[in-house]
Scaffold this motif. Structure first.
Motif, PDB file in Angstrom:
ATOM      1  N   ARG A   1      19.055 -19.055  24.079  1.00  0.00           N
ATOM      2  CA  ARG A   1      20.074 -19.094  23.022  1.00  0.00           C
ATOM      3  C   ARG A   1      21.333 -19.816  23.493  1.00  0.00           C
ATOM      4  N   SER A   2      21.682 -19.668  24.760  1.00  0.00           N
ATOM      5  CA  SER A   2      22.858 -20.366  25.301  1.00  0.00           C
ATOM      6  C   SER A   2      22.632 -21.875  25.317  1.00  0.00           C
ATOM      7  N   ALA A   3      21.448 -22.293  25.690  1.00  0.00           N
ATOM      8  CA  ALA A   3      21.144 -23.725  25.733  1.00  0.00           C
ATOM      9  C   ALA A   3      21.204 -24.352  24.344  1.00  0.00           C
ATOM     10  N   MET A   4      20.768 -23.613  23.341  1.00  0.00           N
ATOM     11  CA  MET A   4      20.799 -24.163  21.980  1.00  0.00           C
ATOM     12  C   MET A   4      22.224 -24.343  21.476  1.00  0.00           C
ATOM     13  N   VAL A   5      23.048 -23.353  21.688  1.00  0.00           N
ATOM     14  CA  VAL A   5      24.444 -23.464  21.247  1.00  0.00           C
ATOM     15  C   VAL A   5      25.162 -24.539  22.067  1.00  0.00           C
ATOM     16  N   GLU A   6      24.863 -24.603  23.352  1.00  0.00           N
ATOM     17  CA  GLU A   6      25.495 -25.620  24.196  1.00  0.00           C
ATOM     18  C   GLU A   6      25.109 -27.025  23.744  1.00  0.00           C
ATOM     19  N   ALA A   7      23.901 -27.216  23.298  1.00  0.00           N
ATOM     20  CA  ALA A   7      23.480 -28.532  22.814  1.00  0.00           C
ATOM     21  C   ALA A   7      24.343 -28.987  21.636  1.00  0.00           C
ATOM     22  N   GLY A   8      24.636 -28.082  20.719  1.00  0.00           N
ATOM     23  CA  GLY A   8      25.523 -28.425  19.601  1.00  0.00           C
ATOM     24  C   GLY A   8      26.927 -28.745  20.078  1.00  0.00           C
ATOM     25  N   ASN A   9      27.399 -27.995  21.056  1.00  0.00           N
ATOM     26  CA  ASN A   9      28.735 -28.245  21.600  1.00  0.00           C
ATOM     27  C   ASN A   9      28.811 -29.598  22.304  1.00  0.00           C
ATOM     28  N   LEU A  10      27.792 -29.917  23.068  1.00  0.00           N
ATOM     29  CA  LEU A  10      27.773 -31.210  23.758  1.00  0.00           C
ATOM     30  C   LEU A  10      27.694 -32.366  22.765  1.00  0.00           C
ATOM     31  N   PHE A  11      26.981 -32.154  21.662  1.00  0.00           N
ATOM     32  CA  PHE A  11      26.939 -33.170  20.613  1.00  0.00           C
ATOM     33  C   PHE A  11      28.349 -33.457  20.097  1.00  0.00           C
ATOM     34  N   CYS A  12      29.123 -32.413  19.878  1.00  0.00           N
ATOM     35  CA  CYS A  12      30.500 -32.596  19.390  1.00  0.00           C
ATOM     36  C   CYS A  12      31.348 -33.353  20.406  1.00  0.00           C
ATOM     37  N   LEU A  13      31.173 -33.054  21.677  1.00  0.00           N
ATOM     38  CA  LEU A  13      31.943 -33.743  22.711  1.00  0.00           C
ATOM     39  C   LEU A  13      31.582 -35.227  22.774  1.00  0.00           C
ATOM     40  N   ILE A  14      30.316 -35.523  22.684  1.00  0.00           N
ATOM     41  CA  ILE A  14      29.888 -36.920  22.719  1.00  0.00           C
ATOM     42  C   ILE A  14      30.347 -37.652  21.465  1.00  0.00           C
ATOM     43  N   LEU A  15      30.286 -36.974  20.326  1.00  0.00           N
ATOM     44  CA  LEU A  15      30.782 -37.566  19.083  1.00  0.00           C
ATOM     45  C   LEU A  15      32.280 -37.879  19.197  1.00  0.00           C
ATOM     46  N   ALA A  16      33.032 -36.972  19.777  1.00  0.00           N
ATOM     47  CA  ALA A  16      34.472 -37.202  19.968  1.00  0.00           C
ATOM     48  C   ALA A  16      34.701 -38.414  20.861  1.00  0.00           C
ATOM     49  N   LEU A  17      33.939 -38.537  21.922  1.00  0.00           N
ATOM     50  CA  LEU A  17      34.095 -39.665  22.834  1.00  0.00           C
ATOM     51  C   LEU A  17      33.732 -40.984  22.153  1.00  0.00           C
ATOM     52  N   LEU A  18      32.630 -41.002  21.433  1.00  0.00           N
ATOM     53  CA  LEU A  18      32.198 -42.241  20.776  1.00  0.00           C
ATOM     54  C   LEU A  18      33.143 -42.670  19.662  1.00  0.00           C
ATOM     55  N   GLU A  19      33.682 -41.697  18.928  1.00  0.00           N
ATOM     56  CA  GLU A  19      34.585 -42.028  17.833  1.00  0.00           C
ATOM     57  C   GLU A  19      36.011 -42.279  18.305  1.00  0.00           C
ATOM     58  N   GLY A  20      36.366 -41.750  19.451  1.00  0.00           N
ATOM     59  CA  GLY A  20      37.748 -41.855  19.907  1.00  0.00           C
ATOM     60  C   GLY A  20      38.665 -40.994  19.062  1.00  0.00           C
ATOM     61  N   SER A  21      38.147 -39.852  18.619  1.00  0.00           N
ATOM     62  CA  SER A  21      38.880 -38.957  17.740  1.00  0.00           C
ATOM     63  C   SER A  21      38.816 -37.535  18.289  1.00  0.00           C
ATOM     64  N   LEU A  22      39.869 -36.780  18.057  1.00  0.00           N
ATOM     65  CA  LEU A  22      39.894 -35.387  18.506  1.00  0.00           C
ATOM     66  C   LEU A  22      39.346 -34.411  17.463  1.00  0.00           C
TER      67      LEU A  22
END
Length: 163
Positions: free
Chosen positions: A97-118
């Motif tokens: 369950r931790s790995a699944m939630v972490e995957a969503g969190n990492l997606f958000c971090l990568i999206l923030a980096l790619l978009e250059g948005s907070l």
């Protein structure tokens, strides 16, 4: 081979240690992403090209974690465990369950980096709250696996004993 006393303590502590490592890894990675995004030579976008994609992914990851956790709970009635077997099953559930939630969190971090948005960082914060909700707890372990009072007390003593 570990004695039963040391084995039980090691299993639950390692479960908690894995959870803490996953938490700290996400936090350090998020700080690194914020550092990269806010560099003076980069243009910081206001808003996001995909305004709710991060939030959708976080909630889908949380739903998947909840569903897998429920399936693991439903599986308990069909299985017979000894004391260490209960701890191993719980440990696997916590990791999944931790790995699944972490995957969503990492997606958000990568999206923030790619978009250059907070903006996706806000969704990461929501995901971290969900991640903290799924933390391993001794009370949950005792309740889920129907540990009797003797097993619960033995596990608490083992966790308090640092030898």
């Amino acid at each position: 081979m570990l004695s039963n006393h040391r084995s039980s303590r090691t299993l639950f502590r390692s479960t908690f240690l894995i959870y803490v490592a996953l938490t700290l890894g996400q936090i350090v990675f998020s700080l690194f992403i914020v550092f990269l995004i806010t560099q003076p030579d980069r243009d910081l976008k206001e808003g996001s090209d995909y305004p709710f994609l991060g939030l959708l992914v976080v909630f889908l990851a949380a739903g998947a974690a909840w569903f897998v956790n429920k399936l693991r709970k439903d599986q308990l009635s069909k299985l017979r465990f000894n004391h260490d077997g209960k701890l191993l099953h719980y440990r696997t559930s916590v990791i999944m369950r931790s790995a699944m939630v972490e995957a969503g969190n990492l997606f958000c971090l990568i999206l923030a980096l790619l978009e250059g948005s907070l903006t996706p960082m806000l969704y990461f914060c929501v995901g971290m709250v969900i991640f903290l909700y799924f933390r391993p707890q001794l009370a949950e372990l005792v309740q889920l696996y129907g540990m009797n009072e003797e097993e619960r007390q033995r596990l608490e003593r083992q966790l308090k004993n640092r030898t």
